[in-house]
Design a protein around this motif. Structure first.
Motif, PDB file in Angstrom:
ATOM      1  N   ASN A 348      38.256  -9.012  29.085  1.00 35.73           N
ATOM      2  CA  ASN A 348      38.249  -9.519  30.459  1.00 35.73           C
ATOM      3  C   ASN A 348      37.088  -8.951  31.269  1.00 35.73           C
ATOM      4  OD1 ASN A 348      40.331 -11.384  30.564  1.00 35.73           O
ATOM      5  ND2 ASN A 348      41.892  -9.835  30.962  1.00 35.73           N
ATOM      6  N   GLU A 349      36.685  -7.730  30.967  1.00 38.25           N
ATOM      7  CA  GLU A 349      35.544  -7.136  31.656  1.00 38.25           C
ATOM      8  C   GLU A 349      34.265  -7.919  31.358  1.00 38.25           C
ATOM      9  OE1 GLU A 349      35.451  -3.074  30.456  1.00 38.25           O
ATOM     10  OE2 GLU A 349      37.312  -2.546  31.519  1.00 38.25           O
ATOM     11  N   GLU A 352      34.438 -11.266  33.309  1.00 37.46           N
ATOM     12  CA  GLU A 352      34.130 -11.104  34.735  1.00 37.46           C
ATOM     13  C   GLU A 352      32.630 -11.015  34.950  1.00 37.46           C
ATOM     14  OE1 GLU A 352      36.154 -11.440  37.200  1.00 37.46           O
ATOM     15  OE2 GLU A 352      37.878 -11.715  35.881  1.00 37.46           O
ATOM     16  N   LYS A 353      31.917 -10.338  34.084  1.00 36.67           N
ATOM     17  CA  LYS A 353      30.464 -10.242  34.210  1.00 36.67           C
ATOM     18  C   LYS A 353      29.829 -11.629  34.099  1.00 36.67           C
ATOM     19  CE  LYS A 353      29.895  -5.573  32.314  1.00 36.67           C
ATOM     20  NZ  LYS A 353      29.349  -4.786  31.173  1.00 36.67           N
ATOM     21  N   SER A 355      31.237 -14.698  34.480  1.00 34.82           N
ATOM     22  CA  SER A 355      31.622 -15.637  35.548  1.00 34.82           C
ATOM     23  C   SER A 355      30.964 -15.292  36.884  1.00 34.82           C
ATOM     24  CB  SER A 355      33.148 -15.664  35.699  1.00 34.82           C
ATOM     25  OG  SER A 355      33.646 -14.375  36.013  1.00 34.82           O
ATOM     26  N   SER A 356      30.639 -14.023  37.105  1.00 37.94           N
ATOM     27  CA  SER A 356      30.032 -13.631  38.383  1.00 37.94           C
ATOM     28  C   SER A 356      28.611 -14.159  38.532  1.00 37.94           C
ATOM     29  CB  SER A 356      30.025 -12.107  38.515  1.00 37.94           C
ATOM     30  OG  SER A 356      29.147 -11.516  37.562  1.00 37.94           O
ATOM     31  N   ASN A 366      39.169 -18.823  31.418  1.00 39.61           N
ATOM     32  CA  ASN A 366      39.388 -17.622  30.610  1.00 39.61           C
ATOM     33  C   ASN A 366      40.477 -17.864  29.562  1.00 39.61           C
ATOM     34  OD1 ASN A 366      39.862 -15.062  29.607  1.00 39.61           O
ATOM     35  ND2 ASN A 366      39.860 -14.058  31.599  1.00 39.61           N
TER      36      ASN A 366
END
Length: 562
Positions: A348-349, A352-353, A355-356, A366
């Motif tokens: 998930n980390e 997040e990178k 998608s940002s 996800n």
């Protein structure tokens, strides 16, 4: 450790003529058992065991099917060499492996480890020799070493269990905590036995751990098996008046049997699309492009995955109104395990990178932690993918049969997976990077970099051939993707690859290579389109001309119905 029970257990297994190991209250005599298990791979010429006539049989599909039917119908397994009969009605489960005890006239003769996914072996307790049927001797000797430590640490329970005259057959065991082994070893075995039991009046009992399966077996086989679930392996399976038989075949069985594989894969795909819990509110047609990118943060990590995925997606976004990208990572079991939870958090980390950085018209979905069932359902909506060539390609390539590009470190050369319509990035575009995990575990944990241009060009060319973007737009996308990638600090890696001994392919070579891959998967239309582009760039290339003529003839033949 209780010394008296340990000595009695050793005598029961190995006979009263054996030299007793130095059991003590300090713990298990590891060195003694290491020496006991150090004899190398069995050699038929030396005739080191009385079981040479049975070795080929023990490693065969025939033994697997016969032993299952024997257990289901007779409540025990028996094998014979024509003179002696060996009976199995005892088993002890340890760390994903089921150790089966075979007796001759109430005395142990050998312990069989029929673990098709990690290797199979016999430990001849009379000759004290480890006989490797397939797999690595070091790995298998370690498995037996750990197993012996497990049963001698509980010598009282193990002795009480093994000393009983008989145990009743309690079920077929189908479980593995890795999706690769579940779909290549376990599920094919369940399907094979389900077929063999089709005409049986009574349902056979199948036991499984929902934290070690990746598909709802109930929905596939409730008409053949009486299915029972458990979660604590050792407490449920071991040291009771019962024994179990593993359901597992060697992965080559499903890889090499086309008709069987096609039937099983269609069945899995159909059930996933019908019974998946996923009910997406977004229709496939709401998006101009539906993509699937795989990530990982556990082992075999694609080290430049974030900048590569972002660069590709943002270079494509100006050419489409709406793009949806499924980000695939860790696959969870039917019931979440503690391992699932840890690995989901890690992946998930990475999500997040990624998608940002994405443009507003790129929607990231996800899939990290989804079950195989749900991933296959969503994979049915996808237009193209980029994944690793190992377990990451399982759902989208094997079951969904979508088109895409794959990559992997250069050490894992063997293609022990089923792929359809997949173009693999050649090894010359990969740089391996050793890490602590790879030193301990070998190639299965080796991380790597992928030359961005190599994966970018292949992927965008694939989208062009499939009609999602024009030839002009594809070149614009490639240039823009490179700019974005370089701005995200990928330029150092790209230059390192360009200056290394791995010379990049020229454009016509790349197109020719991709065409040959598509030919392998019988997609002659795509192969022809790619080879035609290669011919335009290199009209005198002998292989290009030869293959273009072949494809033209095949397409004409198909059109004319010849």
């Amino acid at each position: 450790m209780d010394i008296s029970y340990s000595n009695d257990l050793f005598e029961h297994i190995f006979g009263d003529q054996s030299e007793q190991p130095p059991f003590s209250t300090k713990g298990f005599p590891t060195d003694y058992f290491k020496k006991l298990l150090s004899i190398q791979r069995y050699d038929l010429k030396k005739k080191e065991s009385v079981f040479e006539k049975q070795l080929d049989f023990f490693g065969s599909i025939d033994f697997f099917v016969d032993s299952i039917l024997d257990a289901v119908n007779e409540g025990r397994i028996h094998v014979t060499d024509g003179e002696k009969v060996y009976i199995c009605n005892k088993s002890i489960y340890y760390k994903n492996s089921n150790f089966m005890f075979f007796y001759e006239e109430n005395s142990p003769a050998f312990i069989l480890l029929p673990s098709f996914f990690s290797g199979s072996a016999i430990f001849d307790v009379r000759e004290k020799v480890l006989i490797v049927i397939h797999g690595g001797h070091r790995h298998l000797s370690n498995q037996f070493l750990n197993f012996f430590q497990y049963i001698f640490d509980q010598a009282d329970k193990a002795l009480n269990y093994l000393s009983k005259d008989s145990s009743f057959f309690s079920g077929l065991l189908a479980a593995n905590a890795r999706p690769y082994h579940f779909f290549y070893d376990i599920l094919p075995a369940v399907e094979l036995i389900a077929h063999a039991l089709t005409d049986s009046e009574d349902k056979a009992k199948l036991v499984t751990n929902p934290k070690k399966i990746f598909f709802d077996i109930d929905e596939l086989y409730s008409d053949v098996f009486d299915i029972e679930f458990f979660e604590n392996d050792f407490e449920y399976l071991n040291f009771k008046d019962s024994f179990y038989v593993d359901l597992a075949v060697n992965k080559n069985f499903v890889i090499n049997n086309d008709a069987f594989r096609e039937f099983l894969d269609r069945k899995v795909y159909s059930v996933a699309c019908t019974y998946s819990s996923i009910r997406t509110s977004d229709d496939q047609n709401d998006y101009d492009l539906n993509l699937w990118f795989g990530i990982t943060s556990q082992k075999r990590i694609w080290l430049n995955q974030v900048e590569s995925i972002v660069s590709l997606l943002n270079s494509l976004s100006p050419h489409f109104t709406k793009i949806r990208v499924f980000i695939d990572g860790w696959t969870s079991c039917v019931h979440l395990s503690e391992l699932d939870k840890r690995c989901i958090k890690q992946d998930n980390e990475v999500f997040e990178k990624i998608s940002s950085y994405l443009h507003v018209n790129v929607k990231a979905v996800n899939l990290i932690g989804y079950s195989s069932q749900d991933k296959i359902r969503l994979g049915s909506m996808v237009d193209a993918f980029i994944v690793n060539h190992s377990a990451g390609s399982l759902h989208i390539s094997r079951f969904c049969k979508k088109v895409g590009v794959s990559h992997l470190n250069t050490v894992m050369q063997d293609d022990n997976q089923i792929h359809y319509n997949t173009i693999r990035v050649p090894d010359r575009y990969i740089i391996n990077k050793k890490n602590k995990r790879s030193v301990e575990q070998g190639a299965v944990a080796l991380d790597y970099y992928v030359d961005f241009k190599a994966v970018c060009d292949r992927f965008i060319d694939l989208l062009t051939v499939k009609g999602f973007i024009s030839t002009v737009s594809s070149e614009v996308c490639k240039n823009e993707a490179s700019k974005i990638y370089n701005s995200m600090s990928g330029v150092g890696l790209t230059n390192a690859l360009r200056n290394s001994e791995r010379e990049p392919l020229a454009k016509p070579d790349l197109l020719r290579e991709s065409a040959l891959v598509m030919e392998e998967y019988c997609d002659i239309n795509t192969a022809y389109t790619l080879m035609k582009k290669a011919h335009e760039l290199r009209p005198n290339g002998p292989l290009i001309k030869k293959k273009l003529n072949e494809y033209s003839f095949l397409l004409l033949k198909s059109k004319d119905g010849l």
